[in-house]
Design a protein around this motif. Structure first.
Motif, short mmCIF file in Angstrom:
data_model
loop_
_atom_site.label_atom_id
_atom_site.label_comp_id
_atom_site.label_asym_id
_atom_site.label_seq_id
_atom_site.Cartn_x
_atom_site.Cartn_y
_atom_site.Cartn_z
N LEU A 67 29.76 34.46 42.69
CA LEU A 67 30.71 33.39 42.98
C LEU A 67 31.14 32.70 41.68
O LEU A 67 32.33 32.44 41.46
CB LEU A 67 30.10 32.36 43.93
CG LEU A 67 30.04 32.75 45.40
CD1 LEU A 67 29.12 31.80 46.17
CD2 LEU A 67 31.44 32.73 46.01
N ALA A 68 30.16 32.44 40.82
CA ALA A 68 30.47 31.80 39.53
C ALA A 68 31.32 32.71 38.66
O ALA A 68 32.29 32.26 38.04
CB ALA A 68 29.17 31.42 38.81
N GLN A 69 30.99 34.00 38.63
CA GLN A 69 31.77 34.93 37.79
C GLN A 69 33.20 35.08 38.30
O GLN A 69 34.14 35.10 37.50
CB GLN A 69 31.08 36.29 37.73
CG GLN A 69 29.85 36.27 36.87
CD GLN A 69 29.32 37.66 36.57
OE1 GLN A 69 29.93 38.67 36.89
NE2 GLN A 69 28.16 37.71 35.92
N VAL A 70 33.37 35.18 39.61
CA VAL A 70 34.73 35.30 40.16
C VAL A 70 35.51 34.03 39.87
O VAL A 70 36.69 34.09 39.48
CB VAL A 70 34.69 35.60 41.67
CG1 VAL A 70 36.08 35.48 42.29
CG2 VAL A 70 34.11 36.99 41.94
N ALA A 71 34.87 32.87 40.03
CA ALA A 71 35.56 31.60 39.80
C ALA A 71 35.97 31.44 38.33
O ALA A 71 37.07 30.98 38.04
CB ALA A 71 34.67 30.43 40.23
N VAL A 72 35.09 31.85 37.41
CA VAL A 72 35.35 31.64 35.98
C VAL A 72 36.16 32.78 35.36
O VAL A 72 37.15 32.56 34.66
CB VAL A 72 34.02 31.45 35.21
CG1 VAL A 72 34.24 31.41 33.72
CG2 VAL A 72 33.31 30.20 35.69
N LYS A 73 35.77 34.03 35.63
CA LYS A 73 36.39 35.18 34.98
C LYS A 73 37.52 35.80 35.78
O LYS A 73 38.30 36.59 35.24
CB LYS A 73 35.33 36.25 34.69
CG LYS A 73 34.23 35.80 33.75
CD LYS A 73 33.22 36.91 33.53
CE LYS A 73 32.13 36.48 32.56
NZ LYS A 73 31.19 37.56 32.29
N GLY A 74 37.56 35.54 37.07
CA GLY A 74 38.56 36.18 37.91
C GLY A 74 38.09 37.56 38.36
O GLY A 74 36.93 37.92 38.22
N LEU A 75 39.03 38.33 38.89
CA LEU A 75 38.70 39.65 39.43
C LEU A 75 38.93 40.74 38.40
O LEU A 75 39.71 41.67 38.59
CB LEU A 75 39.52 39.91 40.70
CG LEU A 75 39.29 38.91 41.83
CD1 LEU A 75 40.21 39.20 43.01
CD2 LEU A 75 37.84 38.90 42.27
N THR A 76 38.22 40.63 37.28
CA THR A 76 38.32 41.64 36.23
C THR A 76 37.59 42.91 36.67
O THR A 76 36.83 42.89 37.65
CB THR A 76 37.68 41.12 34.92
OG1 THR A 76 36.29 40.88 35.17
CG2 THR A 76 38.36 39.83 34.44
N ALA A 77 37.81 43.99 35.94
CA ALA A 77 37.15 45.26 36.29
C ALA A 77 35.62 45.14 36.26
O ALA A 77 34.95 45.62 37.19
CB ALA A 77 37.63 46.38 35.37
N PRO A 78 35.03 44.51 35.23
CA PRO A 78 33.56 44.38 35.24
C PRO A 78 33.05 43.55 36.42
O PRO A 78 32.04 43.88 37.03
CB PRO A 78 33.24 43.71 33.91
CG PRO A 78 34.39 44.01 33.02
CD PRO A 78 35.58 44.07 33.93
#
Length: 196
Positions: free
Chosen positions: A153-164
């Motif tokens: 949840l934190a990664q999607v919120a901060v980085k968005g939907l990147t490939a990694p």
């Protein structure tokens, strides 16, 4: 040219991580297979204490099962949102999945505490030791999955939907659905025969 090489390297890296994760899941499946076998061997070793038919509440376990299966469906919706690049959809479905998973763990803890209150803890008999180990190991895995959902949840919120991030979400999905399959095994091997 450099962009194409970088994209190819990134794709290879994600495939290697996915393979590594499949290897982890296979090793986890072996652990659960051993726990299932231990339970099957110990199921009749009640040491004069309560057996499954005195302890298991099929209604409660059925509710747990429905909650966990619903969480698998909501994770599926999060995966669909990932494919359609809907950041809000991924976040919303992951939050719902988390809440359902958390409810499952809470129900499992309530079940364990109720059994311990009836003097049916893991030290009471070989049957109960095997039961608590198998079901508790599954609950621990679901709890770790909940931590992983919070991280994603934190990664999607901060980085968005990147490939990694998408790659990590797909591995989390494999893990989450694997736990549902294990729970169906527990329901079928532990609870249903236990009440019959």
């Amino acid at each position: 040219m450099t962009g194409a090489v970088t994209a190819e390297h990134e794709h290879d890296t994600h495939e290697e991580k996915t393979l590594g994760f499949w290897l982890y899941l296979m090793s986890d499946a072996i652990i659960f297979a051993l726990l299932f076998m231990t339970y099957v061997v110990m199921v009749n070793n009640t040491a004069g204490g309560p057996a499954g038919r005195e302890l298991f509440d099929v209604g409660h376990v059925f509710a747990e099962t429905m909650v966990l299966l619903a969480s698998s469906i909501t994770f599926g919706f999060a995966s669909v949102a990932l494919v359609s690049k809907s950041k809000a959809g991924v976040l919303a479905w992951l939050i719902i999945t988390f809440l359902l998973g958390f409810s499952f763990v809470a129900m499992e803890i309530i079940e364990f505490l109720g059994m311990i209150a009836q003097d049916a803890g893991p030290g009471r008999s070989g049957f109960l030791s095997a039961f608590f180990t198998l079901v508790g190991t599954h609950g621990l895995h679901v709890s770790l999955g909940l931590v992983w959902i919070v991280v994603m949840l934190a990664q999607v919120a901060v980085k968005g939907l990147t490939a990694p991030v998408g790659s990590r979400l797909m591995r989390l999905g494999l893990f989450w659905h694997f736990l549902d399959i294990i729970w169906i095994g527990i329901f079928s091997v532990v609870y249903l025969p236990g009440v019959l």
